[in-house]
Design a protein around this motif. Structure first.
Motif, short mmCIF file in Angstrom:
data_model
loop_
_atom_site.label_atom_id
_atom_site.label_comp_id
_atom_site.label_asym_id
_atom_site.label_seq_id
_atom_site.Cartn_x
_atom_site.Cartn_y
_atom_site.Cartn_z
N UNK A 208 0.82 -1.20 0.00
CA UNK A 208 0.00 0.00 0.00
C UNK A 208 0.86 1.26 0.00
N UNK A 209 1.96 1.22 0.74
CA UNK A 209 2.85 2.38 0.76
C UNK A 209 3.52 2.58 -0.60
N UNK A 210 3.89 1.49 -1.25
CA UNK A 210 4.48 1.60 -2.58
C UNK A 210 3.48 2.21 -3.56
N UNK A 211 2.22 1.78 -3.51
CA UNK A 211 1.21 2.34 -4.39
C UNK A 211 0.99 3.83 -4.10
N UNK A 212 1.07 4.22 -2.85
CA UNK A 212 0.89 5.62 -2.48
C UNK A 212 2.03 6.48 -3.05
N UNK A 213 3.24 6.00 -2.91
CA UNK A 213 4.38 6.75 -3.43
C UNK A 213 4.36 6.81 -4.96
#
Length: 335
Positions: free
Chosen positions: A87-92
């Protein structure tokens, strides 16, 4: 083939239960085996000799109604480490793609607003401080993956950084500098009942399903249950059992009219002094119920109960007898 044989087969086919053609053979056999009674079973009497005046009493089980009262999850489940990192990768990735568009769409080059935006970007390094110091235009911007266990991947850390960023923005734009703006934090996922280990509280393990377990004065833990009275349906017996066991200070909802599981306890056959029938043990049929509000109260219970707990599936296995748990575990939700 003889006529008598054909007649016997025809009678057997008429007595055999009929099923829809779309129902598979395995399901037909299962349905045929699970014929739950909705009233108390009485000992049946048969006579082997028509001229005999003394009937033969068949063995019987004691039929009980049980209630599996549960409190469903209140919040979403905890994320796995891989899910947090994903999820953090998708956000970045979304920020890296949206950042150029946001800047030049809303602010024209060379205007005061554009200069102010550049200044804020330089101070903050990223428009979303919840993921820490990250510059999407830096040479190492490609390196946006996190190691397992990094604090930036924790939802609690992201929420705290978002709240701090909102507070700093509100205080910077506020006309009243004498008072500092404070934004309320979300409620924590771990409650005081979790920290204290209070297993009687419903305000614990918010992401799991909790079940009401009661303890007899003899020390046995199980779901609330009692014997079905004559002429009483299974649902009526379950509602009465719950009221007599846990009191009236609960708002509950009985999900259905039919059991969704059962428990069988076999004992050494012994004759009943009143009926003469042999008691083979007990069969408990469980109905599903939900608690909407309130709390259990055993102060006036009619089933000789001493204590109660609200437990998850894994916790129940530590209190009940292994044989009991082996027959009820498939009725309980994993979450």
């Amino acid at each position: 083939m003889s006529t008598g044989s054909n007649g016997a087969r025809r009678i057997a086919s008429l007595l055999r239960p009929r099923f829809d053609a779309a129902v598979c053979r395995s399901c037909q056999e299962t349905i045929g085996r699970r014929n739950y009674a909705s009233a108390a079973a009485e000992p049946t009497t048969t006579s082997s000799d028509p001229s005999s005046t003394s009937p033969v009493v068949q063995p019987a089980y004691t039929i009980n109604a049980g209630v599996v009262l549960s409190r469903p999850p209140v919040i979403t489940r905890d994320l796995e480490p891989f899910e947090k990192a994903f999820y953090l990768y998708q956000k970045r990735l979304n920020e890296r793609q949206a950042l150029p568009f946001t800047k030049y769409f809303y602010f024209k080059r060379g205007t005061p607003l554009d200069e102010d935006w550049k200044k804020k970007i330089q101070e903050r390094q990223t428009p979303a401080r919840d993921i820490g110091k990250y510059n999407a235009y830096a040479p190492d911007a490609w390196n946006d993956e996190l190691l397992l266990g990094a604090k930036e991947a924790e939802p609690e850390y992201q929420v705290e950084m978002l709240v701090r960023d909102a507070e700093s923005t509100a205080n910077a734009t506020s006309q009243d500098t004498s008072k500092k703006e404070e934004i309320p934090r979300p409620h924590p996922r771990v409650t005081e009942a979790d920290k204290k280990g209070d297993q009687k509280s419903l305000n614990r393990l918010l992401s799991r399903t909790l079940y009401l377990l009661v303890q007899s004065k003899g020390g046995q833990w199980r779901f609330p249950q009692s014997q079905i009275a004559t002429g009483e349906t299974l649902r009526q017996a379950a509602e009465r059992t719950l009221f007599e066991s846990a009191g009236k200070n609960m708002n509950t909802w009985m999900v259905g009219y039919h059991p969704f599981g059962h428990f069988v306890r076999n004992i050494k056959p012994r004759a009943n002094s009143k009926t003469g029938a042999e008691n083979l043990g007990e069969k408990t049929f469980f109905l599903k119920s939900r608690i909407m509000a309130g709390q259990a109260d055993l102060s006036a219970n009619l089933h000789n109960l001493a204590d109660f707990k609200w437990l998850s599936k894994e916790e129940i296995s530590k209190f009940v007898h292994p044989q009991y748990y082996s027959q009820i575990k498939n009725m309980l939700a994993d979450r």
